[in-house]
Scaffold this motif. Structure first.
Motif, PDB file in Angstrom:
ATOM      1  N   CYS A  27       8.414  -2.620   4.186  1.00 24.45           N
ATOM      2  CA  CYS A  27       6.992  -2.714   3.878  1.00 24.45           C
ATOM      3  C   CYS A  27       6.158  -2.707   5.154  1.00 24.45           C
ATOM      4  O   CYS A  27       5.125  -2.023   5.236  1.00 24.45           O
ATOM      5  N   ARG A  30       6.257   0.861   6.686  1.00 22.45           N
ATOM      6  CA  ARG A  30       5.474   1.821   5.915  1.00 22.45           C
ATOM      7  C   ARG A  30       3.987   1.522   5.982  1.00 22.45           C
ATOM      8  O   ARG A  30       3.162   2.441   5.942  1.00 22.45           O
ATOM      9  N   SER A  31       3.619   0.253   6.097  1.00 25.27           N
ATOM     10  CA  SER A  31       2.202  -0.099   6.245  1.00 25.27           C
ATOM     11  C   SER A  31       1.655   0.433   7.562  1.00 25.27           C
ATOM     12  O   SER A  31       0.512   0.906   7.634  1.00 25.27           O
ATOM     13  N   GLY A  39       2.297   0.725   2.095  1.00 26.05           N
ATOM     14  CA  GLY A  39       2.947  -0.574   2.191  1.00 26.05           C
ATOM     15  C   GLY A  39       2.894  -1.329   0.881  1.00 26.05           C
ATOM     16  O   GLY A  39       3.879  -1.951   0.462  1.00 26.05           O
ATOM     17  N   THR A  42       5.292   0.023  -1.670  1.00 22.76           N
ATOM     18  CA  THR A  42       6.635  -0.479  -1.380  1.00 22.76           C
ATOM     19  C   THR A  42       6.806  -1.894  -1.919  1.00 22.76           C
ATOM     20  O   THR A  42       7.802  -2.211  -2.583  1.00 22.76           O
ATOM     21  N   GLY A  43       5.818  -2.741  -1.645  1.00 20.93           N
ATOM     22  CA  GLY A  43       5.885  -4.120  -2.117  1.00 20.93           C
ATOM     23  C   GLY A  43       5.875  -4.243  -3.624  1.00 20.93           C
ATOM     24  O   GLY A  43       6.604  -5.054  -4.204  1.00 20.93           O
ATOM     25  N   TYR A 111       7.413   3.610  -4.064  1.00 14.81           N
ATOM     26  CA  TYR A 111       7.529   2.620  -5.143  1.00 14.81           C
ATOM     27  C   TYR A 111       8.909   2.670  -5.794  1.00 14.81           C
ATOM     28  O   TYR A 111       9.602   1.652  -5.889  1.00 14.81           O
ATOM     29  N   THR A 114      11.941   1.593  -3.641  1.00 11.24           N
ATOM     30  CA  THR A 114      12.043   0.149  -3.430  1.00 11.24           C
ATOM     31  C   THR A 114      12.510  -0.558  -4.696  1.00 11.24           C
ATOM     32  O   THR A 114      13.250  -1.550  -4.622  1.00 11.24           O
ATOM     33  N   TRP A 161       2.949  -9.189  -1.172  1.00 14.67           N
ATOM     34  CA  TRP A 161       2.992  -7.828  -0.615  1.00 14.67           C
ATOM     35  C   TRP A 161       1.594  -7.310  -0.321  1.00 14.67           C
ATOM     36  O   TRP A 161       1.397  -6.550   0.625  1.00 14.67           O
ATOM     37  N   SER A 165       0.882  -6.164   3.469  1.00 13.80           N
ATOM     38  CA  SER A 165       0.518  -4.771   3.748  1.00 13.80           C
ATOM     39  C   SER A 165      -0.869  -4.673   4.374  1.00 13.80           C
ATOM     40  O   SER A 165      -1.095  -3.883   5.295  1.00 13.80           O
TER      41      SER A 165
END
Length: 202
Positions: A27, A30-31, A39, A42-43, A111, A114, A161, A165
């Motif tokens: 996360c 990616r953020s 991010g 992902t979270g 998404y 993850t 998250w 993020s």
């Protein structure tokens, strides 16, 4: 809706998500690479997987949980290999442009990847069963209480998250390409190490 169970679930979800593990590293990276949206996607994938396992534990789906736990070796193998792949991919990736915006496809990929990665740890079900029992949600609890607890878990996890993020993305504009490359290398090594650790436990 059971307010007390929702609040308990919110605390549990936030607490489970907060420790920085492979998903946290992913996360953060990616953020930095794609901004808040990537991010957060992902979270939310991790929060969704937590909610799925929360449902299995909260609604007493013993057949599903038994099926997953019995195959945890294969799932751990898949998860370990996937983490190693992500580590290598991250290590060798080039720094993203600060102005680049993630596409809807990349958000969906972040998404779903993850969700799948988080679901490769079926032992999480056992953790949720223990926590839910400790919070007073026994095998005979009603579905309203279970639903409130699961919704709380998802909300608490998603809240963490969202905070992470957004906080990490604030650093994005202050980092040049040299720093971004160094972060890619470090994140890649960490993810690869998590993958090797997962494989060593198979």
């Amino acid at each position: 809706m059971e307010p007390s169970f929702f609040l308990k679930g919110l605390v549990v979800g936030f607490s489970i998500a907060a420790p920085v593990g492979p998903i946290g590293v992913l996360c953060i990276r990616r953020s930095l690479a794609g901004g808040v949206a990537l991010g957060l996607a992902t979270g939310l994938g991790a929060a969704t997987a937590d909610a799925i396992y929360g449902c299995v534990a909260g609604f007493g789906l013993t057949a599903v949980s038994s099926f997953l736990v019995q195959r945890q070796v294969w799932l751990a193998l898949i998860g370990g290999v996937f983490l190693c792949y992500l580590g290598l991919h991250t290590f060798f990736s080039k720094p993203a442009s600060e102005t680049a915006q993630p596409s809807s496809q990349s958000l969906f990929t972040a998404y779903t990847s993850t969700v799948l990665l988080t679901l490769t740890n079926p032992a999480t079900i056992l953790s949720f069963v223990a926590v839910f029992a400790g919070l007073g949600l026994g095998a005979n609890a009603n579905y309203v209480a279970a639903a409130a607890l699961v919704l709380g878990v998802f909300t608490g996890s998603a809240l963490w998250w969202l905070i992470l993020s957004n906080g990490i993305a604030l650093l994005r504009s202050r980092l040049n390409s040299v720093w971004m490359q160094a972060i890619n290398r470090f994140s890649g090594l960490v993810l690869f190490a998590f993958g090797l650790y997962a494989l060593s436990r198979v």
